[in-house]
Design a protein around this motif. Structure first.
Motif, PDB file in Angstrom:
ATOM      1  N   ILE A 297       1.623  -0.652   4.327  1.00 20.77           N
ATOM      2  CA  ILE A 297       1.476  -2.047   4.774  1.00 20.77           C
ATOM      3  C   ILE A 297       1.836  -3.011   3.635  1.00 20.77           C
ATOM      4  O   ILE A 297       1.547  -2.741   2.471  1.00 20.77           O
ATOM      5  CB  ILE A 297       0.053  -2.318   5.326  1.00 20.77           C
ATOM      6  CG1 ILE A 297       0.066  -3.608   6.137  1.00 20.77           C
ATOM      7  CG2 ILE A 297      -1.000  -2.374   4.213  1.00 20.77           C
ATOM      8  CD1 ILE A 297      -1.115  -3.762   7.049  1.00 20.77           C
TER       9      ILE A 297
ATOM     10  N   CYS B 132      -6.576   2.208   6.694  1.00 22.30           N
ATOM     11  CA  CYS B 132      -5.378   2.705   6.023  1.00 22.30           C
ATOM     12  C   CYS B 132      -4.929   4.027   6.651  1.00 22.30           C
ATOM     13  O   CYS B 132      -3.759   4.211   6.969  1.00 22.30           O
ATOM     14  CB  CYS B 132      -5.677   2.865   4.538  1.00 22.30           C
ATOM     15  SG  CYS B 132      -4.235   3.282   3.546  1.00 22.30           S
TER      16      CYS B 132
ATOM     17  N   CYS C 175      -4.901   0.406   0.125  1.00 21.27           N
ATOM     18  CA  CYS C 175      -5.934  -0.357   0.824  1.00 21.27           C
ATOM     19  C   CYS C 175      -7.296   0.177   0.424  1.00 21.27           C
ATOM     20  O   CYS C 175      -7.476   1.386   0.296  1.00 21.27           O
ATOM     21  CB  CYS C 175      -5.805  -0.182   2.338  1.00 21.27           C
ATOM     22  SG  CYS C 175      -4.199  -0.579   2.998  1.00 21.27           S
TER      23      CYS C 175
ATOM     24  N   GLU D 245      -0.052   4.219   0.456  1.00 21.23           N
ATOM     25  CA  GLU D 245      -0.531   5.219   1.415  1.00 21.23           C
ATOM     26  C   GLU D 245       0.005   4.934   2.815  1.00 21.23           C
ATOM     27  O   GLU D 245       0.684   5.765   3.407  1.00 21.23           O
ATOM     28  CB  GLU D 245      -2.069   5.222   1.455  1.00 21.23           C
ATOM     29  CG  GLU D 245      -2.729   5.637   0.152  1.00 21.23           C
ATOM     30  CD  GLU D 245      -2.396   7.074  -0.236  1.00 21.23           C
ATOM     31  OE1 GLU D 245      -2.234   7.906   0.677  1.00 21.23           O
ATOM     32  OE2 GLU D 245      -2.279   7.334  -1.447  1.00 21.23           O
ATOM     33  N   CYS D 246      -0.301   3.745   3.325  1.00 20.05           N
ATOM     34  CA  CYS D 246       0.071   3.447   4.715  1.00 20.05           C
ATOM     35  C   CYS D 246       1.314   2.558   4.803  1.00 20.05           C
ATOM     36  O   CYS D 246       1.862   2.362   5.877  1.00 20.05           O
ATOM     37  CB  CYS D 246      -1.092   2.780   5.446  1.00 20.05           C
ATOM     38  SG  CYS D 246      -1.394   1.089   4.910  1.00 20.05           S
TER      39      CYS D 246
ATOM     40  N   CYS E  11       0.855  -1.187   0.000  1.00 17.49           N
ATOM     41  CA  CYS E  11       0.000   0.000   0.000  1.00 17.49           C
ATOM     42  C   CYS E  11       0.895   1.241   0.000  1.00 17.49           C
ATOM     43  O   CYS E  11       1.729   1.416   0.882  1.00 17.49           O
ATOM     44  CB  CYS E  11      -0.922   0.022   1.218  1.00 17.49           C
ATOM     45  SG  CYS E  11      -1.838   1.578   1.338  1.00 17.49           S
TER      46      CYS E  11
ATOM     47  N   ARG F  73      -3.491   3.571  10.151  1.00 16.44           N
ATOM     48  CA  ARG F  73      -2.103   3.099  10.096  1.00 16.44           C
ATOM     49  C   ARG F  73      -1.157   4.222   9.699  1.00 16.44           C
ATOM     50  O   ARG F  73      -0.074   4.371  10.247  1.00 16.44           O
ATOM     51  CB  ARG F  73      -1.983   1.943   9.101  1.00 16.44           C
ATOM     52  CG  ARG F  73      -2.232   0.583   9.705  1.00 16.44           C
ATOM     53  CD  ARG F  73      -1.765  -0.517   8.785  1.00 16.44           C
ATOM     54  NE  ARG F  73      -2.573  -0.558   7.564  1.00 16.44           N
ATOM     55  CZ  ARG F  73      -3.668  -1.291   7.423  1.00 16.44           C
ATOM     56  NH1 ARG F  73      -4.086  -2.041   8.408  1.00 16.44           N
ATOM     57  NH2 ARG F  73      -4.348  -1.278   6.295  1.00 16.44           N
TER      58      ARG F  73
END
Ligand SMILES: [Zn+2]
Ligand SMILES: [Zn+2]
Length: 171
Positions: free
Chosen positions: A116, A157, A151, A113-114, A111, A160
């Protein structure tokens, strides 16, 4: 498909096995066994997942605060050389380390953005790659597949992402 972020139980016998394999490698290389290096290795194999140098350093410091960045960095590289660990770089270019041979082959979804990292394994996809190679008169030794995106669960998201940002500010 494996569940995303499956938690891996700490398997003490596996940790022992890895430590032994590494000790053997160190001996073959004619290097000395050091207590700091042993600490780093056992912490690493207990953590599992996709670990950056900084993350490992933080955990190692809880066991022995005198261990520094350079020692952690060098030890990780020895682990990579010994084939017990694989270095991976995802979208952000940060080196992350993953103990392999203890985990079956898998690929990753990242991801943006976050941050993960989820793991997946799909036998149909694996077979398709083999078929493609066959059609191209090519033999695959290994592959890595990385899917980049975000996500769908925006709430999770963002949560996180925010906690990571808070962590970075606190560090
Ligand atoms: Zn992985
Ligand atoms: Zn996300």
């Amino acid at each position: 498909m494996m569940p995303a972020n499956r938690t891996r139980e700490v398997d003490e016998s596996l940790v022992k096995e890895k430590e032994a394999a590494f000790a053997e490698y160190i001996q073959r290389k004619g290097l000395k066994t050091t207590r700091q290096r042993n600490t780093i290795i056992s912490v690493f194999f207990k953590l599992r997942g996709h670990i950056s140098v900084e993350e490992l350093l933080n955990e190692v410091k809880k066991v022995n605060p005198r261990i520094g960045y350079a020692t952690v960095y060098r030890t990780l590289h020895l682990l990579v050389e010994s084939n017990l660990v694989e270095e991976r770089r995802f979208g952000d270019g940060l080196a992350r380390y993953e103990g392999h041979s203890d985990v079956e082959h898998h690929d990753h979804m990242i991801c943006l953005e976050c941050g993960i990292i989820s793991e997946f394994y799909n036998p149909r996809l694996e077979a398709l790659q083999e078929k493609l190679a066959e059609e191209n008169n090519f033999e695959i030794y290994r592959h890595r597949l990385e899917l980049y995106g975000a996500c769908k669960d925006k709430e999770e998201c963002n949560r996180r992402k925010n906690s990571k940002a808070a962590e970075a500010r606190g560090a």
